[in-house]
Design a protein around this motif. Structure first.
Motif, PDB file in Angstrom:
ATOM      1  N   ASP A  17       0.839  -1.273   0.101  1.00 11.98           N
ATOM      2  CA  ASP A  17       0.013   0.004   0.061  1.00 11.98           C
ATOM      3  C   ASP A  17       1.047   1.077   0.014  1.00 11.98           C
ATOM      4  O   ASP A  17       1.887   1.353   0.780  1.00 11.98           O
ATOM      5  CB  ASP A  17      -1.001  -0.103   1.230  1.00 11.98           C
ATOM      6  CG  ASP A  17      -1.878   0.992   1.469  1.00 11.98           C
ATOM      7  OD1 ASP A  17      -1.578   2.243   0.990  1.00 11.98           O
ATOM      8  OD2 ASP A  17      -2.991   0.699   1.846  1.00 11.98           O
ATOM      9  N   LYS A  19       0.628   3.813   1.146  1.00 11.62           N
ATOM     10  CA  LYS A  19       0.665   4.764   2.704  1.00 11.62           C
ATOM     11  C   LYS A  19       1.418   3.844   3.718  1.00 11.62           C
ATOM     12  O   LYS A  19       1.598   4.265   4.773  1.00 11.62           O
ATOM     13  CB  LYS A  19      -0.592   5.047   2.754  1.00 11.62           C
ATOM     14  CG  LYS A  19      -1.249   6.250   2.155  1.00 11.62           C
ATOM     15  CD  LYS A  19      -2.802   6.498   2.705  1.00 11.62           C
ATOM     16  CE  LYS A  19      -3.833   5.968   2.723  1.00 11.62           C
ATOM     17  NZ  LYS A  19      -4.451   5.410   1.371  1.00 11.62           N
ATOM     18  N   SER A  21       4.208   2.440   5.958  1.00 11.25           N
ATOM     19  CA  SER A  21       5.431   2.927   6.599  1.00 11.25           C
ATOM     20  C   SER A  21       6.529   2.096   6.281  1.00 11.25           C
ATOM     21  O   SER A  21       6.330   0.818   6.086  1.00 11.25           O
ATOM     22  CB  SER A  21       5.379   3.516   7.948  1.00 11.25           C
ATOM     23  OG  SER A  21       5.422   2.056   8.588  1.00 11.25           O
ATOM     24  N   LYS A  62       6.936   6.914   3.977  1.00 20.65           N
ATOM     25  CA  LYS A  62       5.724   6.172   3.223  1.00 20.65           C
ATOM     26  C   LYS A  62       6.392   5.525   1.998  1.00 20.65           C
ATOM     27  O   LYS A  62       7.291   6.000   1.440  1.00 20.65           O
ATOM     28  CB  LYS A  62       4.575   7.070   2.882  1.00 20.65           C
ATOM     29  CG  LYS A  62       3.805   7.828   3.895  1.00 20.65           C
ATOM     30  CD  LYS A  62       3.127   6.952   4.834  1.00 20.65           C
ATOM     31  CE  LYS A  62       2.660   7.656   6.137  1.00 20.65           C
ATOM     32  NZ  LYS A  62       2.625   6.864   7.342  1.00 20.65           N
ATOM     33  N   LYS A  64       5.365   5.164  -0.829  1.00 20.84           N
ATOM     34  CA  LYS A  64       5.437   5.965  -2.355  1.00 20.84           C
ATOM     35  C   LYS A  64       6.460   6.770  -2.226  1.00 20.84           C
ATOM     36  O   LYS A  64       6.750   7.193  -3.696  1.00 20.84           O
ATOM     37  CB  LYS A  64       3.677   6.624  -2.379  1.00 20.84           C
ATOM     38  CG  LYS A  64       3.752   7.651  -1.192  1.00 20.84           C
ATOM     39  CD  LYS A  64       2.388   8.407  -1.439  1.00 20.84           C
ATOM     40  CE  LYS A  64       2.314   9.297  -0.503  1.00 20.84           C
ATOM     41  NZ  LYS A  64       0.805   9.637  -0.136  1.00 20.84           N
TER      42      LYS A  64
END
Ligand code: FES
Ligand code: FES
Length: 161
Positions: A17, A19, A21, A62, A64
């Motif tokens: 995902d 988001k 960490s 994060k 991303k």
């Protein structure tokens, strides 16, 4: 998203995902539990790792934002030395009895690892300031500071010898 990261010189490609960490990825996906989760909010320093040469808090990074990043964790610092002996910073922490429960220790060691690599001659004050973001519930701050100075000395003699 597909995430590719290098951790301790090994490349991983994972489906994550965006988001999530980096702390979650290290501990829960890669099983590298030497990086600790103290607060998940950037306050305690327990999750500090080295990302592209800089000490950062893994709970604040994060997925991303870290594609193609090069990451070093506590599990990856000693094999830089022959025969897999402990890294001098780890040795210094043991010798100075700076490890109590040990929960804050890997974060501190990774902070010092990045700091002393970038600036081996940093002043005592500079070391103190770098350690300010790290909380130790066992409150052993003096031994931690002593260990940091000893680590600096040990790394200097290792590099000069
Ligand atoms: S767990 Fe990241 S700073 Fe506390
Ligand atoms: S040694 Fe226990 S939290 Fe620091």
């Amino acid at each position: 998203m597909e995430l590719t990261i290098t951790v301790n010189n090994r490349e991983y490609t994972l489906e994550v995902d965006p988001k999530e960490s980096l702390l979650f990825i290290l501990r829960e996906r890669l099983g590298l539990t030497g990086t600790k989760n103290g607060c998940s909010q950037g306050h305690c320093g327990a999750c500090t790792i080295v990302l592209n040469g800089k000490a950062v808090k893994a709970c604040l990074k994060k997925a991303k934002k870290i594609n193609r990043a090069n990451i070093l964790t506590i599990e990856g610092i000693s094999p830089e030395f022959p025969n897999k002996e402990l890294h001098p910073i780890q040795e210094a922490f043991i010798q100075a009895t700076a490890v109590q429960c040990g929960f804050c220790t890997s974060g501190l060691i990774m902070e010092l690892f990045a700091l002393l690599r970038e600036n081996p001659s940093i002043t005592e004050q500079g070391i103190k300031e770098a350690l300010e973001g790290h909380l130790c519930r066992c409150t052993g701050y003096q031994p931690i500071f002593d260990a940091s100075l000893l680590a600096q000395k040990m790394m200097r003699s290792k590099n000069s010898g």
